[in-house]
Design a protein around this motif. Structure first.
Motif, PDB file in Angstrom:
ATOM      1  N   TYR A  60      13.779  21.944   7.533  1.00  0.00           N
ATOM      2  CA  TYR A  60      13.655  20.464   6.824  1.00  0.00           C
ATOM      3  C   TYR A  60      14.614  20.162   5.673  1.00  0.00           C
ATOM      4  O   TYR A  60      14.242  18.854   5.240  1.00  0.00           O
ATOM      5  CB  TYR A  60      12.075  20.550   6.279  1.00  0.00           C
ATOM      6  CG  TYR A  60      11.196  20.807   7.389  1.00  0.00           C
ATOM      7  CD1 TYR A  60      11.186  20.149   8.697  1.00  0.00           C
ATOM      8  CD2 TYR A  60      10.189  21.758   7.377  1.00  0.00           C
ATOM      9  CE1 TYR A  60      10.469  20.657   9.543  1.00  0.00           C
ATOM     10  CE2 TYR A  60       9.325  21.900   8.265  1.00  0.00           C
ATOM     11  CZ  TYR A  60       9.322  21.388   9.480  1.00  0.00           C
ATOM     12  OH  TYR A  60       8.372  21.772  10.600  1.00  0.00           O
TER      13      TYR A  60
ATOM     14  N   ILE B 267       0.796  -1.112   0.022  1.00  0.00           N
ATOM     15  CA  ILE B 267       0.115   0.011  -0.006  1.00  0.00           C
ATOM     16  C   ILE B 267       0.701   1.318   0.177  1.00  0.00           C
ATOM     17  O   ILE B 267       1.638   1.490   0.918  1.00  0.00           O
ATOM     18  CB  ILE B 267      -0.977   0.006   1.418  1.00  0.00           C
ATOM     19  CG1 ILE B 267      -1.901  -1.182   1.380  1.00  0.00           C
ATOM     20  CG2 ILE B 267      -1.834   1.309   1.354  1.00  0.00           C
ATOM     21  CD1 ILE B 267      -2.500  -1.544   2.633  1.00  0.00           C
ATOM     22  N   THR B 268       0.648   1.958  -0.947  1.00  0.00           N
ATOM     23  CA  THR B 268       1.567   3.192  -1.011  1.00  0.00           C
ATOM     24  C   THR B 268       0.888   4.400  -1.249  1.00  0.00           C
ATOM     25  O   THR B 268      -0.297   4.732  -2.107  1.00  0.00           O
ATOM     26  CB  THR B 268       2.405   3.230  -2.408  1.00  0.00           C
ATOM     27  OG1 THR B 268       3.387   2.033  -2.415  1.00  0.00           O
ATOM     28  CG2 THR B 268       3.526   4.297  -2.481  1.00  0.00           C
ATOM     29  N   LEU B 269       1.226   5.592  -0.162  1.00  0.00           N
ATOM     30  CA  LEU B 269       0.789   6.698  -0.285  1.00  0.00           C
ATOM     31  C   LEU B 269       1.332   7.517  -1.308  1.00  0.00           C
ATOM     32  O   LEU B 269       2.396   7.678  -1.307  1.00  0.00           O
ATOM     33  CB  LEU B 269       0.788   7.169   1.001  1.00  0.00           C
ATOM     34  CG  LEU B 269      -0.272   6.956   2.179  1.00  0.00           C
ATOM     35  CD1 LEU B 269      -0.092   5.749   2.678  1.00  0.00           C
ATOM     36  CD2 LEU B 269      -0.310   8.170   3.389  1.00  0.00           C
ATOM     37  N   LEU B 270       0.417   8.128  -2.265  1.00  0.00           N
ATOM     38  CA  LEU B 270       1.015   8.584  -3.513  1.00  0.00           C
ATOM     39  C   LEU B 270       1.286  10.151  -3.279  1.00  0.00           C
ATOM     40  O   LEU B 270       0.938  10.726  -2.125  1.00  0.00           O
ATOM     41  CB  LEU B 270      -0.074   8.456  -4.827  1.00  0.00           C
ATOM     42  CG  LEU B 270      -0.278   7.168  -5.252  1.00  0.00           C
ATOM     43  CD1 LEU B 270      -1.224   7.108  -6.403  1.00  0.00           C
ATOM     44  CD2 LEU B 270       0.971   6.428  -5.732  1.00  0.00           C
ATOM     45  N   PRO B 271       2.222  10.686  -4.001  1.00  0.00           N
ATOM     46  CA  PRO B 271       2.434  12.173  -3.822  1.00  0.00           C
ATOM     47  C   PRO B 271       1.257  12.900  -3.448  1.00  0.00           C
ATOM     48  O   PRO B 271       0.267  12.819  -4.438  1.00  0.00           O
ATOM     49  CB  PRO B 271       3.319  12.587  -4.960  1.00  0.00           C
ATOM     50  CG  PRO B 271       4.064  11.309  -5.540  1.00  0.00           C
ATOM     51  CD  PRO B 271       2.719  10.033  -5.126  1.00  0.00           C
ATOM     52  N   GLY B 272       1.516  13.897  -2.692  1.00  0.00           N
ATOM     53  CA  GLY B 272       0.304  14.855  -2.425  1.00  0.00           C
ATOM     54  C   GLY B 272      -0.706  14.289  -1.377  1.00  0.00           C
ATOM     55  O   GLY B 272      -1.715  14.876  -1.114  1.00  0.00           O
ATOM     56  N   THR B 273      -0.308  13.132  -0.872  1.00  0.00           N
ATOM     57  CA  THR B 273      -1.714  12.420  -0.054  1.00  0.00           C
ATOM     58  C   THR B 273      -1.787  13.153   1.436  1.00  0.00           C
ATOM     59  O   THR B 273      -2.921  13.232   2.026  1.00  0.00           O
ATOM     60  CB  THR B 273      -1.374  11.028  -0.022  1.00  0.00           C
ATOM     61  OG1 THR B 273      -1.290  10.410  -1.219  1.00  0.00           O
ATOM     62  CG2 THR B 273      -2.455  10.221   0.568  1.00  0.00           C
ATOM     63  N   ALA B 274      -0.644  13.445   1.909  1.00  0.00           N
ATOM     64  CA  ALA B 274      -0.537  13.770   3.466  1.00  0.00           C
ATOM     65  C   ALA B 274      -0.192  15.204   3.520  1.00  0.00           C
ATOM     66  O   ALA B 274       0.812  15.506   3.200  1.00  0.00           O
ATOM     67  CB  ALA B 274       0.256  12.813   4.335  1.00  0.00           C
ATOM     68  N   GLN B 275      -1.111  16.108   4.131  1.00  0.00           N
ATOM     69  CA  GLN B 275      -0.805  17.390   4.217  1.00  0.00           C
ATOM     70  C   GLN B 275      -0.546  17.578   5.699  1.00  0.00           C
ATOM     71  O   GLN B 275      -1.385  17.254   6.621  1.00  0.00           O
ATOM     72  CB  GLN B 275      -2.144  18.038   3.936  1.00  0.00           C
ATOM     73  CG  GLN B 275      -2.531  17.787   2.454  1.00  0.00           C
ATOM     74  CD  GLN B 275      -1.668  18.327   1.314  1.00  0.00           C
ATOM     75  OE1 GLN B 275      -0.888  19.208   1.415  1.00  0.00           O
ATOM     76  NE2 GLN B 275      -1.671  17.505   0.246  1.00  0.00           N
TER      77      GLN B 275
ATOM     78  N   THR C 282       3.625   2.073   2.733  1.00  0.00           N
ATOM     79  CA  THR C 282       4.787   2.847   1.995  1.00  0.00           C
ATOM     80  C   THR C 282       4.386   4.428   1.828  1.00  0.00           C
ATOM     81  O   THR C 282       3.166   4.323   1.281  1.00  0.00           O
ATOM     82  CB  THR C 282       5.383   2.241   0.633  1.00  0.00           C
ATOM     83  OG1 THR C 282       5.963   1.240   0.783  1.00  0.00           O
ATOM     84  CG2 THR C 282       6.459   3.039   0.309  1.00  0.00           C
ATOM     85  N   PHE C 283       5.147   4.985   2.507  1.00  0.00           N
ATOM     86  CA  PHE C 283       4.935   6.670   1.897  1.00  0.00           C
ATOM     87  C   PHE C 283       5.935   7.107   1.056  1.00  0.00           C
ATOM     88  O   PHE C 283       7.186   7.081   1.246  1.00  0.00           O
ATOM     89  CB  PHE C 283       5.072   7.522   3.323  1.00  0.00           C
ATOM     90  CG  PHE C 283       3.882   7.433   4.244  1.00  0.00           C
ATOM     91  CD1 PHE C 283       3.897   6.416   5.327  1.00  0.00           C
ATOM     92  CD2 PHE C 283       3.191   8.582   4.317  1.00  0.00           C
ATOM     93  CE1 PHE C 283       2.802   6.227   6.068  1.00  0.00           C
ATOM     94  CE2 PHE C 283       1.949   8.434   5.257  1.00  0.00           C
ATOM     95  CZ  PHE C 283       2.130   7.266   6.063  1.00  0.00           C
ATOM     96  N   ALA C 284       5.507   7.033  -0.213  1.00  0.00           N
ATOM     97  CA  ALA C 284       6.261   7.329  -1.614  1.00  0.00           C
ATOM     98  C   ALA C 284       6.668   8.868  -1.335  1.00  0.00           C
ATOM     99  O   ALA C 284       6.336   9.818  -0.403  1.00  0.00           O
ATOM    100  CB  ALA C 284       5.540   7.306  -2.630  1.00  0.00           C
ATOM    101  N   ALA C 285       8.101   8.844  -1.589  1.00  0.00           N
ATOM    102  CA  ALA C 285       8.756  10.364  -1.663  1.00  0.00           C
ATOM    103  C   ALA C 285       7.473  11.558  -2.506  1.00  0.00           C
ATOM    104  O   ALA C 285       6.976  10.991  -3.243  1.00  0.00           O
ATOM    105  CB  ALA C 285      10.048  10.218  -2.698  1.00  0.00           C
ATOM    106  N   GLY C 286       7.511  12.418  -1.917  1.00  0.00           N
ATOM    107  CA  GLY C 286       6.722  13.304  -2.209  1.00  0.00           C
ATOM    108  C   GLY C 286       4.907  13.404  -1.637  1.00  0.00           C
ATOM    109  O   GLY C 286       4.431  14.140  -2.100  1.00  0.00           O
ATOM    110  N   SER C 287       4.812  12.143  -0.965  1.00  0.00           N
ATOM    111  CA  SER C 287       3.400  12.037  -0.576  1.00  0.00           C
ATOM    112  C   SER C 287       3.141  12.786   0.916  1.00  0.00           C
ATOM    113  O   SER C 287       1.838  12.955   1.334  1.00  0.00           O
ATOM    114  CB  SER C 287       3.436  10.561   0.009  1.00  0.00           C
ATOM    115  OG  SER C 287       4.262   9.921   1.071  1.00  0.00           O
ATOM    116  N   ILE C 288       4.274  13.214   1.499  1.00  0.00           N
ATOM    117  CA  ILE C 288       3.900  14.130   2.521  1.00  0.00           C
ATOM    118  C   ILE C 288       4.365  15.688   2.194  1.00  0.00           C
ATOM    119  O   ILE C 288       5.503  15.917   1.918  1.00  0.00           O
ATOM    120  CB  ILE C 288       4.988  13.826   3.812  1.00  0.00           C
ATOM    121  CG1 ILE C 288       4.612  12.187   4.046  1.00  0.00           C
ATOM    122  CG2 ILE C 288       4.820  14.638   4.952  1.00  0.00           C
ATOM    123  CD1 ILE C 288       5.734  11.747   4.863  1.00  0.00           C
ATOM    124  N   THR C 289       3.470  16.609   2.230  1.00  0.00           N
ATOM    125  CA  THR C 289       3.536  17.894   1.940  1.00  0.00           C
ATOM    126  C   THR C 289       3.617  18.980   2.957  1.00  0.00           C
ATOM    127  O   THR C 289       2.872  18.802   4.097  1.00  0.00           O
ATOM    128  CB  THR C 289       2.281  18.324   1.297  1.00  0.00           C
ATOM    129  OG1 THR C 289       2.253  17.432  -0.108  1.00  0.00           O
ATOM    130  CG2 THR C 289       2.439  19.578   0.712  1.00  0.00           C
TER     131      THR C 289
END
Lengths: 106, 154
Positions: free
Chosen positions: B23, A94-102, B141-148
């Motif tokens: 950061y 399960i992968t959180l895609l770019p932009g998912t977590a703010q 998995t938290f992909a690169a770019g997933s945390i803003t």
């Protein structure tokens, strides 16, 4: 947005609903009509690496990737892909895609 | 009431400087305020990503970290020597992916927090995510770019 991929066959999908990601992906690894997590969580060896747990499958087998790596003999004697009654569900990535977590300060 | 934000990158570029200092640095550094500027403090990379099962604390108190979950270690996992690349227009994202594999069924993860790795770690960021529950053997998995990290959300 989640990317869900079967560890066994590589099939994947994307979904915004995280409530049951194991059911979000259908693949052809298992002939049973259930989702990826249906039996994996009930494996008596999961989380224990079978030190004391008895496994209900005496036939021996390979490909268990719940408690052993793909290709290694499973000490609990799990069945393999495509065998009826197999309790070794295919886990998913399960992968959180770019932009998912703010994030916010705190 | 005026709620202030500034992501102006054509002026002093202040917010980008702040975000990058916080950061992107891979080494610990301190900030000492001037007269009346408050207590000095230190930021100690690498940052760690922690998984949360309850977010009642929100921004003002620590939330509840995932526990009793085989495959997850309390205090989280590293986000790499550099958490974020240099920001653009007041927005940074994580440079490296982070993964865990569940050795048994996990409780629902509904949020994340980002902490430094000081002797007594400090929390820097927190946020809710869409609830995700892992079955045994699943990998999160938290992909690169997933945390803003967006300056407008400060």
């Amino acid at each position: 947005m989640f990317h869900v991929q079967c560890k066994q066959c590589g099939k994947w999908t994307t979904t915004a609903d995280g409530s049951n990601l194991d059911a979000a992906l259908s693949c052809n690894c298992c002939p049973e009509n259930h989702d990826h997590a249906a039996n994996a969580n009930s494996c008596p060896g999961a989380n224990l690496n079978h030190p004391d747990a008895s496994c209900p499958h005496p036939d021996g087998g390979i490909a268990c990737n719940v408690v052993t790596q793909v290709g290694d003999d499973c000490p609990g004697g799990h069945c393999g892909v495509g065998i009826a009654g197999c309790t070794v569900c295919r886990p998913v990535i399960i992968t959180l895609l770019p932009g998912t977590a703010q994030m916010t300060m705190g | 009431m005026a709620n202030m934000t500034d992501r102006n990158t054509s002026g002093n570029n202040f917010i980008n400087h702040l975000l990058q200092a916080f950061y992107t640095s891979s080494t610990a550094f301190g900030i000492t305020g001037g007269t009346g500027g408050g207590s000095a403090f230190t930021i100690t990379p690498p940052f760690h990503l922690r998984l949360m099962t309850a977010m009642a604390g929100g921004q003002t108190a620590n939330n509840t970290e995932l526990s009793g979950a085989t495959g997850y270690t309390a205090l989280g996992s590293t986000l790499g020597s550099t958490f974020c690349a240099a920001p653009t227009a007041g927005v940074s994202t994580n440079s490296n992916s982070v993964s865990w594999t569940a050795g048994g069924a996990w409780s629902a993860v509904i949020g994340i927090e980002i902490w430094d790795t000081a002797g007594t770690p400090l929390r820097f960021l927190q946020g809710s995510i869409t609830s995700v529950t892992l079955a045994s053997g699943n990998t999160l998995t938290f992909a690169a770019g997933s945390i803003t990290v967006d300056a407008s959300a400060w």
